[in-house]
Design an enzyme around this catalytic site. Structure first.
Site, PDB file in Angstrom:
ATOM      1  CB  SER A 681      -0.942   0.012   1.210  1.00  0.00           C
ATOM      2  OG  SER A 681      -0.214   0.054   2.409  1.00  0.00           O
ATOM      3  CE  LYS A 724      -3.222   1.706   5.134  1.00  0.00           C
ATOM      4  NZ  LYS A 724      -3.063   1.253   3.736  1.00  0.00           N
TER       5      LYS A 724
END
Length: 778
Positions: A681, A724
């Site tokens: 990611s 996140k």
């Protein structure tokens, strides 16, 4: 001649032995011997390694030097195995191994037994001693052949006598090999007598122990007969005919019949009562049976708590005990609604709840609130570190110290057959040679099977279908797939700063005041002080550290009150946090939010929440080396290489030298090298950092980004978006670049968080270059 390698045994000349050939090397050696004219084979023992076993393909040092040469008389083959009859002839010494495949073949030096000499006449006392020792050994040992001494008396030569005794008397393998390696007959016989004396001493001690044990058994049988006679005498005199065992069995029987159990269960328990009746009260079996019956009868077979099926009351209790956690509350409300409408068809609540989230977010405590709202008893089972299947399903009752498994034990502790059982830290289960506890949980957590759950200790079915199971975990990846398939996963999100403020005011501060015996008028903490506490002294997804910091404030207040120096009300504001708690632990780094060449903020997900993951790139003159540091996993390394390949394919349009991969060395570093990192990611962040370093354009420091990148520059979706975004918000970043395919996940983010952040969805990295690279900073 071929070598037949022996493990743990040595054979002597004169022996006739039947070998079972179950080893490929042994079969190959036998076949090689049968192909020769003489049919002879060398029987040689193998040494034991330091670890206590044998090498499958031994080297020369793994073999003894002296063995026995034998002749194969007969080979018998069957579908399952092969057998060979071998007559041992004389000793041999290994000179050299000449071949190893398919069988070991060696040069062997043969030694015949020496002819009788005048010196053998002096061996008569030694032989007489051997006969006497053999007679004594035969009397004490239970493993000698019936004609052992008779065959021995037919031998006259010292060497033959020593070899016969060594072959037929039990002694350690090393002692037998020692005798085999003695070539002089008189020395061999003398050493044999020494070994026999040692064996006879051991057998005499063993005989005395067996004799004493037999005497005790006879005394026990005698006592049992006398007790039976006393029982008959009492019955004849019209006295009570029941002894202690009868009375105990009758008590258990009455208890079992009063419970009105299922036919199978009742039959099994009554059978154990009959067994107890036949046992002597002081026997070990009697205590085992009584312990088994006590545990079975302590189970709440027909005891249940009256369940609360009031939706509004349930919602109110959950709201009082926990702030947020709307998904969990909605699921419990649905469960109560189903129970109210169809109570008979709602066993297990329609599934097993699995609460997955970072530490400190209230997973364990919400289970207690659920039990309270449903008016059920609760039992907690901690699964962290459990690696034995018997911990879940119990031990067989025949083992010493046997006990039921943790699930049955939790039911007993709860005192109800419809409790809430919390399986805490299910992702921390281990497994080893004793079994897999996760596999043992499958039956208990399967609504189709747990109505007849069988614990190894109980050996009877117990209905767990009325039990509500709740499991907790930090990481979905740590839960075995078959177990995860049986559970309904509810994600527990990280708390926002505002949620932490409300939780601190409603629950944590009050809890610590009570714990430290402080009144609300003695200690007051302002909202701004709590916000400063959250921002400067904690960095977590949950509220555990926040609670510890509030406890520290309470302790400081207690010290002031105890010293008599405290004002009437101690007010905590942001300005006096440092005097009370020390310097700030987390400072807002304004420099990291400024544009910088080769520095980009990525976002990472961990089992304890989200983190801002910086990506640093340096470009140096060199020969095209790519250096990757920061404790990276294989997937992350591959992702960085994919980013470099994309940039090489777009070098001209990006204004980068086309031969940079030949003339420049690239160093990609992820700080905090002690922390392992992996996953794809960070692809978009690495790509922007590389482009920034190669072009000299500063990357904006007020933007964070996440997304996997392909060789064509497409940005693929990622997981953990909610955590996140919380990490970016805590770091003071207000703009986040996310994959376009993750746009639907924005609905899962708290509205207060969404309002403070600017999300830029993208499907291709080209569309965000102008946004992320600061041309004005050149």
């Amino acid at each position: 001649m071929p070598i037949l390698i022996l493990r743990g045994i040595s054979v002597f000349p004169g022996a006739r032995l039947n070998f079972e050939l179950d080893d490929p090397l042994a079969v190959a050696a036998m076949n090689a011997a049968m192909r020769s004219r003489s049919h002879r084979i060398f029987l040689l023992a193998q040494t034991i390694t330091e670890s206590g076993d044998f090498n499958l393909y031994p080297e020369r040092d793994d073999l003894f030097s002296v063995g026995t040469v034998g002749k194969i008389k007969q080979v018998m083959n069957s579908a399952d195995s092969s057998h060979a009859l071998i007559v041992c002839e004389h000793r041999g010494r290994l000179s050299q191994i000449t071949k190893r495949k398919p069988a070991y073949v060696a040069q062997v030096e043969c030694f015949d037994e020496p002819e009788p000499t005048p010196a053998f006449g002096s061996a008569e006392p030694l032989i007489a001693q051997t006969y006497a020792l053999a007679e004594r050994y035969s009397m004490l040992s239970q493993g000698t052949q019936p004609d052992f001494t008779e065959q021995l008396s037919e031998l006259t030569l010292p060497g033959e006598i020593a070899d016969y005794m060594a072959q037929n008397v039990f002694m350690p393998p090393e002692h037998k090999q020692e005798l085999l390696e003695i070539f002089d007959p008189l020395d061999r016989l003398e050493q044999l007598n020494s070994n026999l004396l040692e064996s006879i001493t051991f057998l005499e001690v063993d005989f005395q122990i067996r004799l004493a044990t037999s005497q005790r058994l006879e005394d026990g049988q005698r006592e049992h007969i006398l007790r039976e006679q006393m029982k008959v005498i009492r019955q004849t005199l019209g006295e009570s005919g029941e002894d202690d065992s009868d009375a105990e069995a009758a008590t258990y029987r009455d208890h079992i019949l009063a419970l009105h159990l299922a036919e199978e269960v009742e039959r099994k328990l009554l059978k154990e009562c009959d067994r107890l009746k036949r046992q002597h009260p002081s026997s070990s079996d009697s205590s085992v049976i009584m312990n088994y019956l006590d545990i079975c009868l302590s189970l709440p077979w027909s005891v249940s708590t009256r369940e609360r099926v009031d939706v509004e009351a349930t919602r109110k209790i959950l709201d009082e005990d926990h702030y947020g956690l709307e998904k969990v509350k909605r699921r419990i409300t649905e469960f109560v609604a189903v129970r109210r409408i169809a109570p008979k068809d709602a066993k297990n609540g329609g599934g097993i709840l699995c609460l997955i989230g970072p530490p400190g977010t209230g997973k364990t405590s919400i289970a207690g609130a659920i039990a309270k709202s449903l008016n059920r008893k609760m039992a907690r089972i901690s699964l962290g570190g459990v690696h034995d299947e018997a911990d879940i399903r119990g031990h067989r009752k025949t083992y010493i110290g046997a006990m039921p498994g943790r699930i049955i034990d939790a039911v007993i502790r709860s005192g109800s057959n419809n409790p809430v059982i919390l399986l805490d830290e299910v992702d921390k289960l281990g497994h080893d040679y004793r079994g897999d506890p996760a596999a043992a949980l499958l039956e208990a957590l399967d609504p189709e099977q747990n109505a007849t759950f069988r614990d190894h200790f109980l050996e009877i079915p117990f209905d767990l279908s009325n039990t509500m199971f709740i499991t907790t975990a930090n990481d979905r990846a740590g839960i075995p797939v078959p177990l995860l398939d049986r559970m309904e996963v509810v994600e527990i999100p990280s708390y926002t700063d505002e949620e932490k403020l409300v939780i601190a005011k409603r629950h944590l501060l009050h809890k610590q005041r009570v714990k430290h015996n402080l009144k609300s008028t003695q200690l007051r903490v302002s909202d701004d002080a709590i916000r400063a506490l959250i921002a400067d002294y904690t960095r977590e997804s949950g509220v555990r550290v926040l609670e510890r910091e509030l406890a520290a404030l309470c302790r400081q207040a207690a010290v002031l009150i105890a010293d008599g120096n405290a004002p009437k009300t101690i007010s905590v504001r942001p300005s006096n946090l440092e005097p009370m708690l020390g310097p700030k632990r987390y400072k807002r780094d304004g420099e990291s939010l400024k544009p910088a060449v080769g520095l980009v903020h990525g976002l990472a997900w961990t089992s304890v929440g989200g983190e801002v993951l910086d990506v640093e790139v340096n470009v140096m003159d060199g020969s095209g080396k790519l250096e990757l540091t920061g404790n990276l996993g294989d997937v992350m390394k591959e992702s960085v290489r994919a980013c470099v390949s994309y940039i090489r394919s777009k070098a001209a349009s990006l204004g980068i030298e086309s031969d940079f991969y030949k003339m420049r060395d690239l160093h990609v570093h992820f700080p905090e090298g002690a922390t392992p990192k992996d996953g794809p990611s960070a692809g978009i962040a690495v790509t922007i950092a590389l482009i920034s370093a190669l072009t000299g354009r500063p990357a904006r420091g007020d933007i964070a980004m996440t997304g996997e990148i392909t060789l064509r520059g497409r940005v693929l979706p990622i997981g953990g978006l909610r955590e996140k975004t919380m990490a970016a918000l805590r770091a003071g970043i207000r703009t986040i670049i996310i994959p376009r395919d993750n746009e639907p996940d924005l609905a899962e983010i708290d509205p207060l968080v969404r309002a403070q952040l600017n999300f830029i969805p993208t499907a291709h990295i080209d569309t965000v270059l102008e946004t992320t690279l600061d041309y004005a900073g050149l």
